[in-house]
Design a protein around this motif. Structure first.
Motif, PDB file in Angstrom:
ATOM      1  N   LYS A  54     -23.299   2.365  46.541  1.00  0.00           N
ATOM      2  CA  LYS A  54     -24.059   1.829  45.417  1.00  0.00           C
ATOM      3  C   LYS A  54     -25.547   1.693  45.757  1.00  0.00           C
ATOM      4  O   LYS A  54     -26.420   2.024  44.955  1.00  0.00           O
ATOM      5  CB  LYS A  54     -23.481   0.465  45.027  1.00  0.00           C
ATOM      6  CG  LYS A  54     -24.276  -0.277  43.970  1.00  0.00           C
ATOM      7  CD  LYS A  54     -23.714  -1.671  43.761  1.00  0.00           C
ATOM      8  CE  LYS A  54     -24.553  -2.451  42.763  1.00  0.00           C
ATOM      9  NZ  LYS A  54     -24.042  -3.841  42.584  1.00  0.00           N
ATOM     10  N   ARG A  69     -18.442   8.279  39.510  1.00  0.00           N
ATOM     11  CA  ARG A  69     -18.337   6.915  40.018  1.00  0.00           C
ATOM     12  C   ARG A  69     -16.884   6.622  40.396  1.00  0.00           C
ATOM     13  O   ARG A  69     -15.966   6.844  39.607  1.00  0.00           O
ATOM     14  CB  ARG A  69     -18.827   5.912  38.982  1.00  0.00           C
ATOM     15  CG  ARG A  69     -18.857   4.483  39.483  1.00  0.00           C
ATOM     16  CD  ARG A  69     -19.531   3.547  38.505  1.00  0.00           C
ATOM     17  NE  ARG A  69     -20.955   3.833  38.374  1.00  0.00           N
ATOM     18  CZ  ARG A  69     -21.868   2.917  38.031  1.00  0.00           C
ATOM     19  NH1 ARG A  69     -21.506   1.661  37.819  1.00  0.00           N
ATOM     20  NH2 ARG A  69     -23.134   3.257  37.903  1.00  0.00           N
ATOM     21  N   HIS A  71     -14.474   3.500  41.881  1.00  0.00           N
ATOM     22  CA  HIS A  71     -14.530   2.046  42.003  1.00  0.00           C
ATOM     23  C   HIS A  71     -13.735   1.489  43.173  1.00  0.00           C
ATOM     24  O   HIS A  71     -13.978   0.361  43.601  1.00  0.00           O
ATOM     25  CB  HIS A  71     -14.036   1.394  40.706  1.00  0.00           C
ATOM     26  CG  HIS A  71     -14.987   1.543  39.571  1.00  0.00           C
ATOM     27  ND1 HIS A  71     -16.138   0.804  39.453  1.00  0.00           N
ATOM     28  CD2 HIS A  71     -14.975   2.386  38.504  1.00  0.00           C
ATOM     29  CE1 HIS A  71     -16.790   1.156  38.363  1.00  0.00           C
ATOM     30  NE2 HIS A  71     -16.111   2.107  37.762  1.00  0.00           N
ATOM     31  N   GLY A  72     -12.767   2.240  43.692  1.00  0.00           N
ATOM     32  CA  GLY A  72     -11.905   1.662  44.712  1.00  0.00           C
ATOM     33  C   GLY A  72     -11.634   2.596  45.872  1.00  0.00           C
ATOM     34  O   GLY A  72     -11.931   3.794  45.822  1.00  0.00           O
ATOM     35  N   PHE A  86     -11.062  -3.166  46.375  1.00  0.00           N
ATOM     36  CA  PHE A  86     -12.119  -3.164  45.367  1.00  0.00           C
ATOM     37  C   PHE A  86     -13.100  -4.291  45.660  1.00  0.00           C
ATOM     38  O   PHE A  86     -12.775  -5.247  46.351  1.00  0.00           O
ATOM     39  CB  PHE A  86     -11.557  -3.388  43.955  1.00  0.00           C
ATOM     40  CG  PHE A  86     -10.535  -2.393  43.527  1.00  0.00           C
ATOM     41  CD1 PHE A  86     -10.914  -1.128  43.125  1.00  0.00           C
ATOM     42  CD2 PHE A  86      -9.201  -2.732  43.520  1.00  0.00           C
ATOM     43  CE1 PHE A  86      -9.968  -0.213  42.724  1.00  0.00           C
ATOM     44  CE2 PHE A  86      -8.246  -1.818  43.121  1.00  0.00           C
ATOM     45  CZ  PHE A  86      -8.633  -0.550  42.717  1.00  0.00           C
ATOM     46  N   SER A  90     -19.261  -3.230  42.791  1.00  0.00           N
ATOM     47  CA  SER A  90     -19.587  -2.231  43.793  1.00  0.00           C
ATOM     48  C   SER A  90     -18.850  -0.931  43.477  1.00  0.00           C
ATOM     49  O   SER A  90     -17.850  -0.933  42.753  1.00  0.00           O
ATOM     50  CB  SER A  90     -19.210  -2.727  45.181  1.00  0.00           C
ATOM     51  OG  SER A  90     -19.727  -1.872  46.171  1.00  0.00           O
ATOM     52  N   PHE A  91     -19.346   0.170  44.023  1.00  0.00           N
ATOM     53  CA  PHE A  91     -18.738   1.463  43.749  1.00  0.00           C
ATOM     54  C   PHE A  91     -19.275   2.498  44.725  1.00  0.00           C
ATOM     55  O   PHE A  91     -20.228   2.250  45.471  1.00  0.00           O
ATOM     56  CB  PHE A  91     -19.040   1.914  42.304  1.00  0.00           C
ATOM     57  CG  PHE A  91     -20.507   1.943  41.953  1.00  0.00           C
ATOM     58  CD1 PHE A  91     -21.308   3.033  42.270  1.00  0.00           C
ATOM     59  CD2 PHE A  91     -21.092   0.857  41.315  1.00  0.00           C
ATOM     60  CE1 PHE A  91     -22.659   3.047  41.952  1.00  0.00           C
ATOM     61  CE2 PHE A  91     -22.446   0.856  41.000  1.00  0.00           C
ATOM     62  CZ  PHE A  91     -23.231   1.958  41.319  1.00  0.00           C
ATOM     63  N   ARG A 182      -9.487   7.199  40.449  1.00  0.00           N
ATOM     64  CA  ARG A 182     -10.076   5.861  40.581  1.00  0.00           C
ATOM     65  C   ARG A 182     -10.418   5.513  42.020  1.00  0.00           C
ATOM     66  O   ARG A 182     -11.098   4.527  42.275  1.00  0.00           O
ATOM     67  CB  ARG A 182      -9.106   4.815  40.028  1.00  0.00           C
ATOM     68  CG  ARG A 182      -8.774   4.968  38.552  1.00  0.00           C
ATOM     69  CD  ARG A 182      -7.638   4.032  38.159  1.00  0.00           C
ATOM     70  NE  ARG A 182      -6.420   4.353  38.885  1.00  0.00           N
ATOM     71  CZ  ARG A 182      -5.357   3.548  38.956  1.00  0.00           C
ATOM     72  NH1 ARG A 182      -5.391   2.367  38.362  1.00  0.00           N
ATOM     73  NH2 ARG A 182      -4.283   3.903  39.621  1.00  0.00           N
ATOM     74  N   PHE A 365     -11.411  -7.687  37.032  1.00  0.00           N
ATOM     75  CA  PHE A 365     -11.784  -6.362  37.525  1.00  0.00           C
ATOM     76  C   PHE A 365     -10.535  -5.542  37.840  1.00  0.00           C
ATOM     77  O   PHE A 365     -10.466  -4.353  37.560  1.00  0.00           O
ATOM     78  CB  PHE A 365     -12.678  -6.495  38.760  1.00  0.00           C
ATOM     79  CG  PHE A 365     -13.306  -5.202  39.184  1.00  0.00           C
ATOM     80  CD1 PHE A 365     -14.290  -4.612  38.418  1.00  0.00           C
ATOM     81  CD2 PHE A 365     -12.907  -4.565  40.350  1.00  0.00           C
ATOM     82  CE1 PHE A 365     -14.884  -3.414  38.809  1.00  0.00           C
ATOM     83  CE2 PHE A 365     -13.486  -3.375  40.745  1.00  0.00           C
ATOM     84  CZ  PHE A 365     -14.479  -2.805  39.972  1.00  0.00           C
ATOM     85  N   ILE A 369      -9.573  -1.848  36.255  1.00  0.00           N
ATOM     86  CA  ILE A 369      -9.285  -0.682  37.069  1.00  0.00           C
ATOM     87  C   ILE A 369      -7.915  -0.113  36.730  1.00  0.00           C
ATOM     88  O   ILE A 369      -7.728   1.092  36.580  1.00  0.00           O
ATOM     89  CB  ILE A 369      -9.360  -1.031  38.566  1.00  0.00           C
ATOM     90  CG1 ILE A 369     -10.813  -1.294  38.972  1.00  0.00           C
ATOM     91  CG2 ILE A 369      -8.789   0.093  39.430  1.00  0.00           C
ATOM     92  CD1 ILE A 369     -11.706  -0.081  38.890  1.00  0.00           C
TER      93      ILE A 369
END
Length: 382
Positions: A54, A69, A71-72, A86, A90-91, A182, A365, A369
């Motif tokens: 990020k 992007r 995420h996890g 996660f 953040s990513f 993801r 969150f 996800i």
């Protein structure tokens, strides 16, 4: 051709992430900049996975169509048990790395820098306040070495050189429909990737599949493809491109500067010894080096190495982590601890540094996800 075609203020060796960001910044600050690059274009023979954290995306605005992007992180043990990690807010960003480098080169050109492809740095001789470049019919006031882990600039000027490396191999696939987009899929296995890991990273257009290990250990992409075949059906996809490269893992080189010369990026060892991540630091110190050099050459500012010395990463904890990773704990131990709270804490710290956004609960969150995927897997809390 510029009337000053044979002279410039700043010569940058290497159309790398660090070199191109520095070129654009220095040109916008008023310097006459020339980039020399041995390859035929900035995106040729890419040797990096090009995954951004990020913070890298916050250093410089980049085209969204060249990135994806994520995420996890799904972290697998040798027996393929996994935990999902996660951090809200953040990513990671996977990239079309070759196209991103070409875009950065275009931006440097738009800012006024000149880029000379097929031009190799073969040394320089100081003549008064300038350097005369061997074989290039070019003079410059300052040299910035952004030419990778085996820097010719470092070698010629007797600067510090990278001595410890990870060695990686990677293939880019199209048609891998079984990869959950993801996640960055990361695999711990001392037999496949001693001292580091293997990965499957969904990109904006292709999927990157690779592994790395410390130097001196053999690695086999074919062995990893066999190991993950049942999960990802690699045989149903098509390899579009293969790449290999060295990742510095020893921390900052010393010395990293000489009068009129600086190293930046991989050439300076500005790469996390623990994770192998260096693009954020390439962006950050490419820009900062350009700021300091421009201020020094145009506005009577202090020597750039003096300015940057206060900001350089030290990597103290990450160098200790590298020692631990080089020991390559037995697969049986990794399988035993993968789902434990200490392992979850450590993995979250490595991947996310425990950074998190305010204003969103972790449970919320998690739900977002899970809803983002088809047939979501249960998400385990950190």
């Amino acid at each position: 051709m510029s009337p000053r075609a044979g002279r410039c203020d700043l010569l940058i060796v290497g159309a790398s992430f660090a070199g191109l960001v520095a070129a654009r910044t220095a040109a916008m600050r008023g310097l006459d900049v020339v980039v020399v690059e041995a390859k035929p274009d900035a995106g040729a023979r890419v040797a990096t996975t090009g995954i951004l954290v990020k913070e890298a995306a916050e250093e410089i605005d980049l085209p969204h169509e060249l990135m994806r992007r994520i995420h996890g992180v799904r972290l697998y043990s040798p027996s393929l048990q996994h935990i999902d990690l996660f951090s809200p807010g953040s990513f990671f960003l996977t990239t079309d790395t070759a196209s991103l480098l070409r875009w950065l080169a275009h931006e440097a050109l738009r800012a006024g820098a000149r880029v000379r492809y097929g031009a190799r740095f073969a040394g320089a001789k100081r003549e008064g306040s300038r350097f005369r470049l061997a074989g290039l019919d070019l003079e410059t006031r300052f040299i910035l070495g952004a030419d990778g882990s085996r820097s010719a600039v470092a070698r010629h000027f007797g600067l510090g050189r990278n001595e410890r490396f990870l060695v990686g191999v990677e293939a880019e696939f199209e048609g891998l429909d079984r990869v959950d987009p993801r996640f960055l899929h990361c695999f711990l296995d001392r037999r496949l990737a001693p001292g580091y890991l293997a990965w499957v990273a969904p990109g904006p257009h292709l999927t990157q599949v690779g592994l790395a290990a410390r130097t001196g250990r053999r690695i086999s992409l074919a062995a990893f493809l066999d190991r993950g075949e049942a999960m990802f059906r690699f045989s149903h996809g098509r390899i579009v491109e293969r790449r290999a490269g060295r990742i510095p893992s020893g921390g900052l080189v010393s010395p990293w500067s000489a009068p009129g010369v600086l190293l930046v990026g991989d050439a300076a060892g500005m790469v996390s010894p623990a994770t192998g991540g260096g693009i954020r630091l390439a962006f950050q110190f490419g820009r900062r080096a350009a700021h300091a050099i421009a201020d020094h050459l145009l506005h009577l500012g202090p020597a750039p190495e003096t300015v940057l010395a206060r900001e350089l990463p030290r990597f103290g904890l990450k160098r200790l982590m590298r020692i631990g990773l080089d020991l390559a704990p037995p697969n049986m131990l990794v399988d035993a601890v993968i789902a434990t709270s200490p392992m979850r804490w450590l993995a979250a710290h490595v991947y996310f540094h425990r950074r998190s956004a305010n204003g969103i609960s972790f449970a919320d969150f998690e739900a977002r996800i899970a809803a983002a995927g088809d047939g979501p897997q249960p998400v385990q809390s950190q």
